[in-house]
Design a protein around this motif. Structure first.
Motif, PDB file in Angstrom:
ATOM      1  N   HIS A 140      -3.281   1.674  -6.431  1.00  0.00           N
ATOM      2  CA  HIS A 140      -3.760   0.831  -5.331  1.00  0.00           C
ATOM      3  C   HIS A 140      -4.499  -0.392  -5.873  1.00  0.00           C
ATOM      4  O   HIS A 140      -4.403  -1.484  -5.296  1.00  0.00           O
ATOM      5  N   ALA A 143       0.828  -1.205   0.000  1.00  0.00           N
ATOM      6  CA  ALA A 143       0.000   0.000   0.000  1.00  0.00           C
ATOM      7  C   ALA A 143       0.863   1.256   0.000  1.00  0.00           C
ATOM      8  O   ALA A 143       0.535   2.254  -0.661  1.00  0.00           O
ATOM      9  N   ALA A 199       2.238   1.713  -3.459  1.00  0.00           N
ATOM     10  CA  ALA A 199       1.181   2.195  -4.349  1.00  0.00           C
ATOM     11  C   ALA A 199       0.930   3.679  -4.136  1.00  0.00           C
ATOM     12  O   ALA A 199       0.692   4.428  -5.100  1.00  0.00           O
ATOM     13  N   THR A 239      -3.383  -4.275  -5.003  1.00  0.00           N
ATOM     14  CA  THR A 239      -4.347  -5.266  -4.513  1.00  0.00           C
ATOM     15  C   THR A 239      -4.424  -6.463  -5.448  1.00  0.00           C
ATOM     16  O   THR A 239      -4.489  -7.620  -5.009  1.00  0.00           O
TER      17      THR A 239
END
Length: 620
Positions: free
Chosen positions: A200, A183, A186, A204
């Motif tokens: 993001h 995260a 990102a 994921t």
């Protein structure tokens, strides 16, 4: 022992096929373990693939029979086992278009009228000895029927838009620290100009998607489902690589089978050529044809076990629409859905190929001889006839020659500003050169720059030139190009498509008034030339550069510009998309004798609102 499983879908075959024919993802979702693949050479120059799988103390080995399929219709996958409880296993999927008959029942229907699909999956197993018979009697088919039925139900809901992922594949285990790290990376990517609001989502996806979905990533293929422009998806992947989410790899694809037979992490490690044991050919690295940039999660984000879920399947090579084995001296007639366009006819085995520009209607018969592939009389519309007149069984391949749509080829990515900005160290070995079949080049220059330096002084002129470089670079990037280099106050830029180069040129001349508004005391007039054609890529002054007559002509055409106009070659105008941009614009045909060219060179001069047609003798 054979068992048939039937599943109804409320979507047409073209929506069901990509889900059930993706044998790699289907096998992963079904819990099939990874297996090792080896390749052995055949006396005729081809190869045979062998698989090996370890079940505890039991080793299972087999020979892969070439998988057969007709796109959107059926596939058949067979394995002949050397050891283990079975002698042979054949899986066959057949899709039949269906339509509602008004009472809710489904009946056979032509493909163009299909609103649904009947999928029939045959699983035929020949046991080896007592152990194989016991496994079958213990419910082998019943267990597989439940497992496959569950996956078919998931595929039905996905095709109908009722779920977001095709199959329920548990994500790999990961620590909370890994999620936080992904995260954070990102967020860093999103803070750059290249995140495009999707960093993001990418992180994921890398953490949660099935192995088969992320082991080899192609940004152009993800651009459509993620609602990104091709350039945006590519920029996202490049920035994510620089930030540590992804690794990138240059794949040298076989020009026949399109399988990567050599790879490198950087351009200076790129092999000059490779050998394909399947096709039994040696081939060179060609930026335009067979060098593709692909991606996979960085090892710190996600690692993979060795082995494969499936050797290959129809969705592993989606450009191949027909892949069918025909016995020596035999013919087969197939129902097939092919679109007009460029096709290649060849065999899986080493041998010749035949390129076909098909306008539609009835597809010609494909005839395989011992030393050639030819076409004969047309089959019925919607069908194709394959005839094997050679002395050996042949697997006939009909493939779409526009396969590069989703391939981020080297010639394409190296014309993007993000690549040159983020990976300026990605260059060829000194002395190496690779061919590029087509590149579009732009040369610009400031008219009257020498007088400008004398009028406003070096410092002011330098700042103006620097600002104008930034102005040009922004427009070039917005139109999917890259600044290759600056020479004094001149710029050389490259584009993958002529239309992108022309759009950028039009934008430059349209927006220069805005630039001049910000520099009222030092307005500029830009001379601009465009040309497209083949060249070679080389490393020059530690940067990836272009060399050849295409480069020379583009530079000479810029010299014919009078400032504010656009001079483009006949090659640029010959591009249909570029030519369409000229509709309604004041374009005049002209020609000139240019240094280094024996004959007068024709070109088109495009006047713009900023054109400054200088009288003879005016400094340029």
């Amino acid at each position: 022992m054979k068992r048939t499983f039937r599943w109804q879908f409320d979507s047409p075959p073209e929506a069901v096929w990509p889900l059930l024919a993706d044998t790699v993802r289907f096998n992963e979702a079904a819990g099939v373990p990874r297996h090792a693949i080896t390749e052995t050479r055949r006396p005729d120059g081809g190869s045979v693939q062998h698989g090996r799988l370890q079940f505890g103390p039991l080793a299972v080995t087999w020979r892969e029979v070439p998988l057969n399929w007709v796109w959107n219709h059926w596939f058949r996958h067979s394995r002949v086992f050397d050891s283990g409880p079975f002698r042979e296993l054949t899986a066959t999927l057949t899709l039949t278009p269906t339509a509602a008959d008004g009472t809710g029942n489904l009946t056979g229907a032509p493909a163009e009228d299909a609103t649904g699909t009947l999928a029939e999956y045959d699983l035929d197993v020949v046991p080896r000895g007592l152990l194989g018979r016991l496994i079958l009697l213990a419910g082998f088919h019943r267990q597989n029927g439940r497992r496959f039925g569950r996956l078919a139900a998931q595929a039905r809901d996905f095709a109908g838009g009722r779920r977001d992922s095709v199959f329920d594949i548990p994500p790999p285990r990961r620590s909370p620290q890994l999620s936080r790290r992904a995260a954070a990376i990102a967020a860093n990517v999103e803070a750059t100009p290249y995140g495009h609001g999707a960093a993001h989502r990418l992180a994921t996806f890398l953490l949660n998607a099935a192995d088969s979905e992320v082991e080899r990533l192609r940004p152009l293929a993800l651009a459509r489902p993620w609602s990104l422009q091709p350039r945006e998806a590519t920029e996202l992947f490049l920035e994510a690589t620089k930030a540590g989410l992804l690794d990138m790899r240059w794949d040298v694809l076989c020009p026949r089978c399109r399988v990567a037979k050599a790879s490198a992490e950087s351009l200076d490690d790129l092999p000059r050529g490779a050998h394909c044991s399947t096709c039994d050919i040696d081939y060179d690295s060609d930026f335009s044809q067979n060098v593709e940039l692909s991606f996979r999660p960085a090892p710190a984000i996600r690692d993979f076990e060795s082995g494969a879920f499936c050797l290959a399947g129809p969705m592993s090579t989606p450009h191949i629409k027909v892949h069918v084995t025909v016995l020596a001296g035999d013919s087969v007639d197939l129902a097939v859905d092919l679109s007009p366009g460029l096709w290649r006819l060849r065999t899986l085995e080493p041998g010749p190929s035949h390129d076909l520009d098909w306008a539609g209607g009835a597809f010609p018969e494909v005839v395989v001889n011992d030393g050639s592939i030819t076409t004969a009389a047309d089959a019925a519309a919607g069908h194709v006839r394959l005839t094997n007149r050679s002395r050996q069984d042949r697997t006939v391949v009909i493939e779409d020659r526009t396969w590069t749509r989703d391939a981020l080829t080297a010639d394409r990515v190296t014309t993007l500003q993000a690549f040159r900005s983020l990976f300026s160290d990605q260059v060829l070995r000194p002395g190496d050169e690779v061919s590029i079949s087509h590149v579009s080049l732009m040369f610009t220059d400031l008219r009257g720059s020498t007088a400008l330096y004398g009028r406003v002084g070096d410092a002011t002129a330098y700042r103006l030139v620097r600002d104008h470089f930034a102005f040009l670079a922004d427009i070039v990037r917005r139109h999917d190009g890259a600044v290759v280099k600056t020479i004094g106050d001149a710029v050389m830029a490259s584009f993958h498509q002529p239309a992108d180069a022309l759009r950028a040129a039009l934008a430059i001349q349209a927006e220069v008034a805005t630039f001049n508004h910000a520099h009222p005391d030092t307005p500029i007039l830009i001379r601009l030339g465009l040309h497209a054609g083949p060249c070679i890529a080389v490393t020059l002054n530690d940067r990836l550069d272009y060399f050849g007559s295409t480069v020379n002509l583009a530079a000479r055409l810029q010299g014919e510009s009078q400032g504010g106009d656009i001079v483009l070659s006949a090659a640029v105008r010959a591009d249909p998309e570029a030519d369409a941009l000229l509709d309604g614009l004041p374009a005049a045909a002209d020609q000139a004798r240019l240094k280094g060219f024996d004959e007068p060179v024709p070109f088109v001069r495009l006047a713009t609102g900023q054109s400054g047609m200088a009288p003879a003798g005016t400094p340029r």
